[in-house]
Design an enzyme around this catalytic site. Sequence first.
Site, PDB file in Angstrom:
ATOM      1  N   ASP A 218      39.949  50.653  27.809  1.00 30.69           N
ATOM      2  CA  ASP A 218      39.478  51.776  27.014  1.00 30.69           C
ATOM      3  C   ASP A 218      39.165  51.926  25.428  1.00 30.69           C
ATOM      4  O   ASP A 218      38.530  52.293  24.883  1.00 30.69           O
ATOM      5  CB  ASP A 218      40.039  53.009  27.647  1.00 30.69           C
ATOM      6  N   GLU A 562      52.716  47.615  33.349  1.00 23.87           N
ATOM      7  CA  GLU A 562      50.495  47.881  33.530  1.00 23.87           C
ATOM      8  C   GLU A 562      50.283  47.433  32.450  1.00 23.87           C
ATOM      9  O   GLU A 562      49.616  46.362  33.051  1.00 23.87           O
ATOM     10  CB  GLU A 562      50.767  49.460  32.660  1.00 23.87           C
TER      11      GLU A 562
END
Length: 627
Positions: A218, A562
């Site tokens: 992103d 993550e």
Amino acid sequence: MDRTAQLAARRAESADPVRTPGTPPAAAPRGHPRSRPAVYDPSARRGSLHIRAARVLEANWTGASTVPSHALYPHQWSWDSAFIAIGLRHLSPLRAQTELETLLDAQWADGRIPHIVFNPSVPLDAYFPSPDFWRSSTAGRAAGAPRTVQTSGIVQPPVHALAAWLVHRADPGLSRARGFLPRAYPRLAAWHRYLLHRRDLGGGGLVSVAHPWEQGMDNSPAWDAPLSRISPAPVRSFRRADLDHGTPGDRPTDLDYGRYVRLAADYRESGYADGAGEFAVEDPAFNALLIVSEFALARIARELGATGTARQARAQRLTTALVERLWDPAEGMFFCRDLRGGVGESGALQGGRRSRSEGREGVRRSRSDAHDGERRSRSGAHDAERRSRGGVRPSEQPSSWSGARDGEQRSPDPTRDTKRRSRSSVHETEQRSRGAALPAEQRSRGTALPAEQCSPSGALVPERSVSGLIPLLLPTLPRDIAAALMRTLSGPHFGLGGITRLVPSYDLLGDAFDPHRYWRGPAWFNTGWLLERGLRTHREHAAADALREALLETADTSDFAEYVDPYTGEACGARGFSWTAALTLDLLHNPPHPPVNPKRGKSLTKHGVSPTGTGTFDRSDKGEDRG
């Protein structure tokens, strides 16, 4: 009792699937619709990495799909689910099939698979942009958005056909009994058709992304220049739920987020029509994953009784187009192409010095306050990065995509009833897809990109991202390009095998590098898994083994984070992240070397997991094919 009945009976039992003797049942998160637990009787040692990874996937399972993280990402994400299914197949082939089927059930009529499928039981303020922002059932009506489920309107990288093939291979008998591939194939073919027909915005045969979220990475610096043309939405017009659960200094800035929101709102207001937006970028990783999935669709077609030759040919043409449009031989890697950017920028990366447009400089200046004080110290990393490294030996060209990992049956039996029933529909689907194949011819790669490749369809973005290394996955990549990618991977810009533990998401020497900020430097497990697979595809087994071990050790010490600091492995973002746990399981169940004889009582791998998946949610005791 047949196979499906066995699985149903096991799922109905009441044992906690990840309990070990003497431990209490794991409590489901509040509002978490847990399915009835399944049997879990691992042969691995208590508290092992294998058991802990399984706990993560069980905790994040909602009954029909797996959330990436209950706190930060409480819905179903598209490419997350593909990676999750790849790991979940080792615990429950049935659950892995269900994961993909739930996602495909939300597919739009135009073929797109949305990047988020929203869980209606989750409060609207738990995540932004929420369903009331996307308004898929109304704004997406012309594009065929489903009316019974709320989704986003953008997409994510097409890993799904690869996942479907690997899930099938985990338990072919169950897959055939349930008709998994005959039901998934037409939907996957429509998904690829949408990308190849609606998203070839540059006219060169490659797919373009219309929003940074579509590419999956992103906040990459590769988006800074294309985003600099976008007027951000006012900060007061949205509330960022991500800052409630993540460290603000590690997340995208408000300026970035305002531009993301503006792009998504404009796309929504257009009725999710493709081609008119201000952001259109050809990304190497997105297209490489499409090519890999085309090869997987060819395998699925063969399994269902067709030849698959049209899809194999298309995959090769896409590979050629990828090299023509996005490869820079002087830099030894692939770059994004900004279709709305400048033209005629031949040699944009000459001498290793990145050129920047005025817009790029404006973005950097406007971000200076947001980044000030947040950039982590790299403790003399630049000096260390200048140390010379040995070159990577040229790879040998593989004879096929299958490699050593997939366990593919090269010649499926054409007499099977399921193949005869499916043959006609598969041939028709392939015939409809033929129009998506665009011819391209190989050009010389001995010199820098010629000017005509930068005009009239935009310019290469001079930012080195891990996306530019992902095409190493491709089996028919020219040998010299594969060798150059491996040199870049281990060189000063990414440092694998030298100063970094895992592959950073962005250039270590880049001005925008930050080892903790979202996609601007940290290492991610899905990109590491893809590169490990790519190294094996090109027979760089020693490098692949080292990367595999680093991924497993970091998943262990970071509590399935993550993402992590690429130098130290320090955990960042959410813990107990689903794709980290899933891909850890896949690496554990695919040891790089032949296992030790189990009769001697030795662990088959360092982490104590057998390659056949002994002790899983719902497997029978008999041995089965590896995925």
